[in-house]
Design a protein around this motif. Sequence first.
Motif, PDB file in Angstrom:
ATOM      1  N   ALA A 141       0.833  -1.206   0.000  1.00 33.33           N
ATOM      2  CA  ALA A 141       0.000   0.000   0.000  1.00 33.33           C
ATOM      3  C   ALA A 141       0.863   1.251   0.000  1.00 33.33           C
ATOM      4  O   ALA A 141       0.571   2.235  -0.696  1.00 33.33           O
ATOM      5  N   VAL A 142       1.944   1.224   0.789  1.00 38.27           N
ATOM      6  CA  VAL A 142       2.861   2.370   0.810  1.00 38.27           C
ATOM      7  C   VAL A 142       3.551   2.528  -0.541  1.00 38.27           C
ATOM      8  O   VAL A 142       3.696   3.642  -1.061  1.00 38.27           O
ATOM      9  N   PHE A 143       3.972   1.424  -1.121  1.00 36.81           N
ATOM     10  CA  PHE A 143       4.643   1.465  -2.416  1.00 36.81           C
ATOM     11  C   PHE A 143       3.715   1.963  -3.518  1.00 36.81           C
ATOM     12  O   PHE A 143       4.134   2.674  -4.430  1.00 36.81           O
ATOM     13  N   LEU A 144       2.431   1.617  -3.390  1.00 34.16           N
ATOM     14  CA  LEU A 144       1.465   1.973  -4.429  1.00 34.16           C
ATOM     15  C   LEU A 144       0.986   3.418  -4.318  1.00 34.16           C
ATOM     16  O   LEU A 144       0.869   4.124  -5.325  1.00 34.16           O
ATOM     17  N   PHE A 145       0.708   3.860  -3.094  1.00 30.17           N
ATOM     18  CA  PHE A 145       0.081   5.174  -2.912  1.00 30.17           C
ATOM     19  C   PHE A 145       0.945   6.184  -2.153  1.00 30.17           C
ATOM     20  O   PHE A 145       0.591   7.361  -2.101  1.00 30.17           O
ATOM     21  N   GLY A 146       2.040   5.744  -1.536  1.00 30.66           N
ATOM     22  CA  GLY A 146       2.821   6.633  -0.682  1.00 30.66           C
ATOM     23  C   GLY A 146       3.771   7.538  -1.428  1.00 30.66           C
ATOM     24  O   GLY A 146       3.970   7.420  -2.649  1.00 30.66           O
ATOM     25  N   ALA A 160       1.341  -8.900  -8.088  1.00 31.41           N
ATOM     26  CA  ALA A 160       0.877  -8.201  -9.288  1.00 31.41           C
ATOM     27  C   ALA A 160       0.780  -6.698  -9.041  1.00 31.41           C
ATOM     28  O   ALA A 160       1.151  -5.884  -9.910  1.00 31.41           O
ATOM     29  N   VAL A 161       0.311  -6.311  -7.857  1.00 36.36           N
ATOM     30  CA  VAL A 161       0.213  -4.884  -7.515  1.00 36.36           C
ATOM     31  C   VAL A 161       1.599  -4.251  -7.479  1.00 36.36           C
ATOM     32  O   VAL A 161       1.822  -3.162  -8.026  1.00 36.36           O
ATOM     33  N   VAL A 162       2.535  -4.933  -6.845  1.00 35.31           N
ATOM     34  CA  VAL A 162       3.893  -4.390  -6.730  1.00 35.31           C
ATOM     35  C   VAL A 162       4.551  -4.280  -8.098  1.00 35.31           C
ATOM     36  O   VAL A 162       5.199  -3.270  -8.418  1.00 35.31           O
ATOM     37  N   ILE A 163       4.399  -5.310  -8.924  1.00 34.21           N
ATOM     38  CA  ILE A 163       5.016  -5.296 -10.257  1.00 34.21           C
ATOM     39  C   ILE A 163       4.408  -4.195 -11.127  1.00 34.21           C
ATOM     40  O   ILE A 163       5.108  -3.496 -11.875  1.00 34.21           O
ATOM     41  N   THR A 164       3.095  -4.036 -11.019  1.00 37.95           N
ATOM     42  CA  THR A 164       2.424  -2.985 -11.800  1.00 37.95           C
ATOM     43  C   THR A 164       2.913  -1.603 -11.386  1.00 37.95           C
ATOM     44  O   THR A 164       3.194  -0.742 -12.226  1.00 37.95           O
ATOM     45  N   ARG A 165       3.000  -1.388 -10.077  1.00 35.37           N
ATOM     46  CA  ARG A 165       3.484  -0.092  -9.596  1.00 35.37           C
ATOM     47  C   ARG A 165       4.941   0.124  -9.998  1.00 35.37           C
ATOM     48  O   ARG A 165       5.338   1.241 -10.364  1.00 35.37           O
ATOM     49  N   ASP A 166       5.732  -0.924  -9.938  1.00 29.44           N
ATOM     50  CA  ASP A 166       7.132  -0.823 -10.339  1.00 29.44           C
ATOM     51  C   ASP A 166       7.248  -0.395 -11.802  1.00 29.44           C
ATOM     52  O   ASP A 166       8.109   0.427 -12.150  1.00 29.44           O
ATOM     53  N   ALA A 167       6.379  -0.934 -12.636  1.00 26.49           N
ATOM     54  CA  ALA A 167       6.404  -0.568 -14.058  1.00 26.49           C
ATOM     55  C   ALA A 167       6.049   0.903 -14.260  1.00 26.49           C
ATOM     56  O   ALA A 167       6.546   1.559 -15.198  1.00 26.49           O
ATOM     57  N   GLN A 168       5.199   1.449 -13.384  1.00 24.48           N
ATOM     58  CA  GLN A 168       4.814   2.850 -13.506  1.00 24.48           C
ATOM     59  C   GLN A 168       5.975   3.807 -13.221  1.00 24.48           C
ATOM     60  O   GLN A 168       5.985   4.948 -13.685  1.00 24.48           O
ATOM     61  N   PHE A 169       6.936   3.336 -12.440  1.00 21.51           N
ATOM     62  CA  PHE A 169       8.109   4.163 -12.146  1.00 21.51           C
ATOM     63  C   PHE A 169       9.027   4.304 -13.362  1.00 21.51           C
ATOM     64  O   PHE A 169       9.837   5.229 -13.423  1.00 21.51           O
ATOM     65  N   GLY A 170       8.929   3.388 -14.297  1.00 24.20           N
ATOM     66  CA  GLY A 170       9.829   3.410 -15.435  1.00 24.20           C
ATOM     67  C   GLY A 170      11.112   2.663 -15.119  1.00 24.20           C
ATOM     68  O   GLY A 170      11.199   1.900 -14.156  1.00 24.20           O
ATOM     69  N   ASN A 171      12.132   2.872 -15.895  1.00 25.67           N
ATOM     70  CA  ASN A 171      13.413   2.177 -15.734  1.00 25.67           C
ATOM     71  C   ASN A 171      14.293   2.871 -14.694  1.00 25.67           C
ATOM     72  O   ASN A 171      15.310   3.489 -15.007  1.00 25.67           O
ATOM     73  N   VAL A 172      13.859   2.763 -13.425  1.00 24.90           N
ATOM     74  CA  VAL A 172      14.629   3.368 -12.337  1.00 24.90           C
ATOM     75  C   VAL A 172      15.806   2.464 -11.993  1.00 24.90           C
ATOM     76  O   VAL A 172      15.653   1.251 -11.834  1.00 24.90           O
TER      77      VAL A 172
END
Length: 309
Positions: free
Chosen positions: A181-186, A281-293
């Motif tokens: 939740a923190v990773f997704l919305f924080g 799946a939530v974590v991977i999706t959010r990770d993809a939103q960050f781009g190539n960090v």
Amino acid sequence: MTVPPGSQPGADGAPPQLPTCVRHPDRPTGLRCTRCERPACPECLRDASVGQQCVDCVAQGARSTRQAVTVAGARLSDKPILVPVLIAVNVIVFALTAVQAGSIGSNFTAPLFDDFALWPILVAGGQWWRLLSAGFLHIGLLHLAMNMIALWVIGRDLELLLGRVRFAAVYVLSLLGGSAAVFLFGDELRPVAGASGAVYGLMGGIAVAALRLKVSLRPVLVVIGLNIVASVVIPGISLLGHLGGLVLGVLATGALVYAPRNRQVLIQAGALGVLLVVLLAVVITRDAQFGNVVCFGSGAETRCGVLGS
């Protein structure tokens, strides 16, 4: 003259010979097991509701007797194991951070926080272990004490109800739920630490268990309500982590205590597996939103950037 059942007449009119114990052939005996009727010596007999039974029949009866279990399918126990272990681990980690920082109140300046606290941007940069490791770090003695007291009060009963393996699954899923939740919305640049997500998951779990067992929910709901209010009022507390853990704790415990007896273990494992897959799946999706960090360095010297920017 009559011969006792099982005894053998003696040769040339000698007194009849007693049979020997089936487990000790060198011991003549006039006793028998009331269940299998085999001869047995006093050492091999145990008192039963009717007469005495041999140790073999007692063992066979114990194997055939259905053991009592809780609504979650756990064997009855009177002593929690994981809760004291978890508390000990958290206290040890806190002591290490205090030693590193040279201060109990400012333990968050320890290098362990740089390496293991939950920074969303660093998780996106590949440091995924922070989603789990942050749950064993605490900022200050009060933070540690509040979480460990709650873990002790709530966790003991829930561990006895669920059993060690199921309890561990609920704890880990709740911890990961709070971190997700923190990773997704924080805030991606704000560090978060603490076992609060896992503890809130246990709060939700004990509420579901109380509902399943049809006992009063008022004390549990009051505790949960007060903690949520504290999360909003007290600055620096991650409400997202608490709510994420609470949701996962409710779902995981519900899957355990409401699973039907028929194929209970299979259904429970499947439900917990689905929750884990959803979290990933939530974590991977959010990770993809960050781009190539990409992050370089370690600890306080870590630097992150986006490839191609």
